[in-house]
Design a protein around this motif. Structure first.
Motif, PDB file in Angstrom:
ATOM      1  N   GLN A  99     -28.806 -94.703  26.865  1.00 25.64           N
ATOM      2  CA  GLN A  99     -28.446 -93.509  27.630  1.00 25.64           C
ATOM      3  C   GLN A  99     -28.466 -92.297  26.704  1.00 25.64           C
ATOM      4  O   GLN A  99     -27.564 -92.110  25.887  1.00 25.64           O
ATOM      5  N   PRO A 100     -29.501 -91.449  26.797  1.00 22.45           N
ATOM      6  CA  PRO A 100     -29.539 -90.259  25.942  1.00 22.45           C
ATOM      7  C   PRO A 100     -28.462 -89.257  26.363  1.00 22.45           C
ATOM      8  O   PRO A 100     -28.184 -89.077  27.549  1.00 22.45           O
ATOM      9  N   VAL A 101     -27.862 -88.617  25.384  1.00 20.62           N
ATOM     10  CA  VAL A 101     -26.842 -87.591  25.624  1.00 20.62           C
ATOM     11  C   VAL A 101     -27.222 -86.360  24.806  1.00 20.62           C
ATOM     12  O   VAL A 101     -27.289 -86.422  23.571  1.00 20.62           O
ATOM     13  N   ALA A 102     -27.467 -85.254  25.474  1.00 24.76           N
ATOM     14  CA  ALA A 102     -27.862 -84.026  24.785  1.00 24.76           C
ATOM     15  C   ALA A 102     -26.647 -83.235  24.324  1.00 24.76           C
ATOM     16  O   ALA A 102     -25.571 -83.326  24.913  1.00 24.76           O
ATOM     17  N   HIS A 103     -26.835 -82.474  23.256  1.00 28.11           N
ATOM     18  CA  HIS A 103     -25.842 -81.496  22.777  1.00 28.11           C
ATOM     19  C   HIS A 103     -24.503 -82.140  22.412  1.00 28.11           C
ATOM     20  O   HIS A 103     -23.441 -81.570  22.672  1.00 28.11           O
ATOM     21  N   ALA A 104     -24.557 -83.318  21.820  1.00 33.88           N
ATOM     22  CA  ALA A 104     -23.325 -84.002  21.417  1.00 33.88           C
ATOM     23  C   ALA A 104     -23.454 -84.460  19.971  1.00 33.88           C
ATOM     24  O   ALA A 104     -24.465 -85.057  19.597  1.00 33.88           O
ATOM     25  N   PRO A 105     -22.441 -84.202  19.127  1.00 35.89           N
ATOM     26  CA  PRO A 105     -22.483 -84.665  17.743  1.00 35.89           C
ATOM     27  C   PRO A 105     -22.088 -86.136  17.649  1.00 35.89           C
ATOM     28  O   PRO A 105     -21.791 -86.794  18.652  1.00 35.89           O
TER      29      PRO A 105
END
Length: 375
Positions: free
Chosen positions: A345-351
């Motif tokens: 599950q790709p998650v954008a804008h997360a460190p």
């Protein structure tokens, strides 16, 4: 005589340079091997509080302060929770306004240095979430391991294990969701954590030895009624979960894995953290060698744990391209080798370790769909 003196001076310079190089390598490797729990990784920038108002806080404008989602905001002696950026709020060009959900403890004053953290909650499950829990001790090979146990009706338990620079408080982000779905939850503190024994060398091993504490937690869960367990790990906790699923004598009880920001190559992560400490590129190989010499870490053993051919259970990976500590390209490659078992599950804008924070509701819905067949 002059030739002898010149040669001796050259040897002395070389030896001094060698000693300095070793010292620099040790210092650089400390970024990963001595990451203090509850403190920010070197990759996480410090922000300045500009001002606070009713329900709002103004911070230094940075890629970090512009992240979407919900985060803890930690400082020296303070903790708060911030929500999304307030798009309608006016601010100077060097600042950004976020919603201030609550101040957990301490105070926030203009000029304070703070950082975003995935830890939205502080304290234990009872104090932070109002969930009944028990403080238990799990027998480990180095001594007793503190853990929180939140009871649930199901016979499949979730064992949660945090990673680099974090504590078991990180599991509180998903604890309420897991409790709503009736999973018993065991949140583990392992070697090096507050209240747990230390590794004999006093260093973290990026999961290579710590996984045996997770193995002890699996044994505890089975002893007290778990028919199966789902291992839920963040960062190096995900590394521990992979190793336990491959090597634990109780691995037949492991029915699934949830891996958030997994560290699949320790050398890459160590180099990333050393670079964030402004280590010159020429010294990065020394940092890797220093870590190997100090801990006995070897890439082949960790690579073997992350070998997709060894995977035997359904696995959900949350990861994204903005993770500078554990590059998500490794998760993509890992998942591509086992599409039969791995959901990425790709998650954008997360460190690093903050995939839930970027979109809590969306994250929990994906998690619900994955866990439903394992209930």
């Amino acid at each position: 005589m002059r030739t002898v003196k010149a040669a001796a001076a050259a040897v002395s310079v070389a030896l001094a340079a060698g000693v300095a190089g070793v010292a620099a390598g040790r210092f650089a490797s400390d970024a990963a091997l001595k990451a203090p729990p509850g403190r920010p990784l070197p990759s996480e920038p410090r922000l300045t509080v500009h001002s606070t108002a009713a329900g709002q806080i103004t911070l230094t404008r940075d890629l970090a302060s512009l992240r979407p989602g919900t985060y803890g905001l930690a400082g020296d002696g303070s903790h708060a929770v911030v929500g999304p950026v307030v798009e309608t709020a006016s601010s100077s060009a060097d600042a950004v306004v976020r919603r201030l959900e609550r101040v957990t403890h301490g105070t926030l004053r203009p000029g304070d240095k703070v950082w975003l953290t995935p830890n939205v909650h502080v304290g234990n499950p009872s104090a932070a979430l109002g969930l009944d829990h028990a403080d238990i001790d799990i027998p480990g090979e180095l001594g007793s391991l503190p853990a929180w146990f939140v009871p649930g009706a199901r016979s499949t338990w979730v064992i949660a294990v945090h990673g680099l620079a974090s504590t078991r408080e990180l599991s509180l982000n998903v604890m309420e969701f897991l409790h709503r779905n009736s999973f018993p939850v065991l949140a583990l503190a392992y070697r090096g954590d507050l209240g747990a024994p230390r590794n004999p060398d006093g260093l973290g091993h990026l999961g290579e030895t710590e996984w045996r504490d997770l193995d002890a937690a699996i044994r505890y869960a089975v002893r007290y009624g778990a028919e199966h367990v789902v291992l839920y790990g963040w960062s190096t906790g995900a590394t521990m979960a992979l190793r336990a699923a491959a090597h634990s004598a109780m691995r037949d009880r492991v029915s699934g894995l949830v891996l958030d920001s997994p560290v699949l190559d320790w050398e890459t992560t160590l180099r990333a953290l050393a670079t964030a400490r402004h280590t010159p590129g020429a010294l990065l190989p020394l940092a890797v060698r220093a870590a190997q010499g100090r801990t006995g870490l070897h890439g082949d053993r960790i690579a073997e744990a992350a070998d997709p051919a060894r995977l035997r259970v359904p696995t959900l990976i949350f990861h994204g391209p903005d993770d500078t500590v554990a590059p998500w390209a490794l998760s993509r490659r890992f998942a591509a080798h086992r599409p039969d078992l791995i959901t990425l599950q790709p998650v954008a804008h997360a460190p690093h370790s903050a995939m839930w924070n970027a979109d809590p509701a969306g994250y929990e819905e994906i998690l619900r769909r994955f866990l439903t067949p394992l209930m």
